[in-house]
Design a protein around this motif. Structure first.
Motif: not given
Length: 398
Positions: A128-155
């Motif tokens: 968290l301190p590194k997120c505040v300082s900008g040393e770390i930025t974040t990304s969320v990885a959910m979507t897969e090829p062929g899988i969009g809103s149907d998150l439960a079908s991820m592989s």
């Protein structure tokens, strides 16, 4: 009898872009003013280059952090200021107003809160301190090829191996994939779970993890200054201590933050709509055709009047929802309404505003060209319009 003064007084001009929002204080507006000055200096002169480079440099986010603009909600014990959602709203508004909104707002106000809410004390102290300082930025990885809103079908899978998880799979459409130092990756820890959503977990993956790599950078219609990439996991070894919360709860963690994500998308879309209409109104007043400004033509006036009405109604609705969200109310249905309606409104307005620019609207020197491209994705990410309507219908008891 009506006085002569009353009948000849100057007509009052309605200011579409000025409104009172009682949930914002003097401190909020001071934050806004400081952020506006920062962006005018650090972002506005560079946006065209960042668009051409298809990338916003990490240094920009480090400067945002150094000036105290990132993750305003984080508690002081983790290096933050412990401020309310109003500051996150202002961060989104002003970043999107100049056209560099997606990364810093999403990381600060949507992704990092997963860690604040569900992370262990050790994880919070580490990141968290590194997120505040900008040393770390974040990304969320959910979507897969062929899988969009149907998150439960991820592989993508994560198999426990002693003190590690072994990750295998691919993710796509990952915003900030180049800059991010910490990825919040949705994985299947129990592929046999029934229902499938109960087998999903969330794991924190650092950028230098062995077996983890970034795939190709994806070419997009718009939002060029925000890089979007593919991610590849090939026997990536991640410490088990990087599990966020508990196994099998990843899907529910993601759903828990959707209200805030979607209201921020609506807020951002509204700001973009305001900026498009503002620039279009200036243009039609200045642009001459047949010896007079095109703002004097009835068609132009009707188009502007219709868009101004839609915008005013959306402003009122969204301000009410924002106030309720700050108070902690559960307003999922109404936010789903706002998300689909305001993003679709902004997309319609982009075409109408471009049309009022005529041929010049097709030229890159006018901001409407970039806005037209950038706004196209807003009804898609964070839950498509169709998904929003499904949620509304379900919550209406249909």
């Amino acid at each position: 009898m009506v006085s002569k003064t009353a009948t000849t007084s100057k007509r009052e001009v309605y200011d579409l872009f000025k409104r009172e929002r009682p949930f914002l204080t003097h401190e909020h507006e001071m934050f806004r003013t400081s952020l506006q000055k920062f962006l005018e200096k650090e972002a506005v002169p560079n946006i065209e280059k960042w668009e051409e480079d298809k990338h916003t440099p990490k240094e920009f986010y480090e400067k945002l952090g150094a000036n105290g603009f990132l993750c305003p909600q984080i508690k002081p014990e983790y290096g933050g200021l412990g401020l309310d959602f109003g500051f996150n709203m202002i961060l989104a508004e002003e970043l999107f107003r100049v056209g560099v909104g997606t990364l810093a707002s999403t990381s600060s106000s949507i992704i990092v809160p997963y860690l604040e809410t569900f992370g262990t004390e050790e994880q919070k102290q580490k990141y968290l301190p590194k997120c505040v300082s900008g040393e770390i930025t974040t990304s969320v990885a959910m979507t897969e090829p062929g899988i969009g809103s149907d998150l439960a079908s991820m592989s993508t899978t994560a198999v426990r191996d002693g003190d590690y998880y072994i990750l295998n799979g691919e993710k796509t459409f990952i915003s900030n994939g180049i800059n991010a130092g910490l990825f919040f990756v949705a994985v299947k820890t129990d592929p046999k779970a029934n229902p499938a959503r109960k087998g999903i977990s969330m794991i924190l993956v650092e950028a230098d993890t062995p077996g983890f790599s970034r795939g190709k950078t994806l070419k997009k219609l718009g939002q060029h200054s925000l890089d979007t990439v593919e991610l590849v996991f090939e026997d990536a070894r991640v410490p088990a201590a990087n599990l966020l919360g508990e196994e099998g709860n990843g899907f529910y963690y993601l759903m828990d933050r959707l209200q805030q994500e979607r209201i921020l998308i609506a807020i951002s879309s509204l700001v973009v709509a305001e900026e498009m209409l503002k620039s279009t109104m200036s243009y039609v007043k200045e642009r001459q055709a047949f010896g007079k400004p095109i703002s004097s033509f009835q068609n132009t006036q009707f188009e502007i009047a219709e868009m101004a009405t839609e915008l005013s109604m959306a402003q009122t609705f969204l301000d009410d929802l924002t106030s309720k969200h700050i108070q902690g109310e559960n307003i999922v249905t109404q936010i789903s309404m706002a998300k689909w309606f305001i993003t679709e409104m902004a997309r319609r307005m982009s075409a109408r505003c471009l049309q009022l620019h005529g041929g010049y609207g097709f030229m890159e020197e006018y901001p409407i060209a970039r806005r037209y491209r950038d706004v196209a994705v807003m009804p898609i990410y964070g839950g498509t319009t169709e998904i929003m309507k499904n949620i509304i219908a379900k919550n209406l008891g249909l």
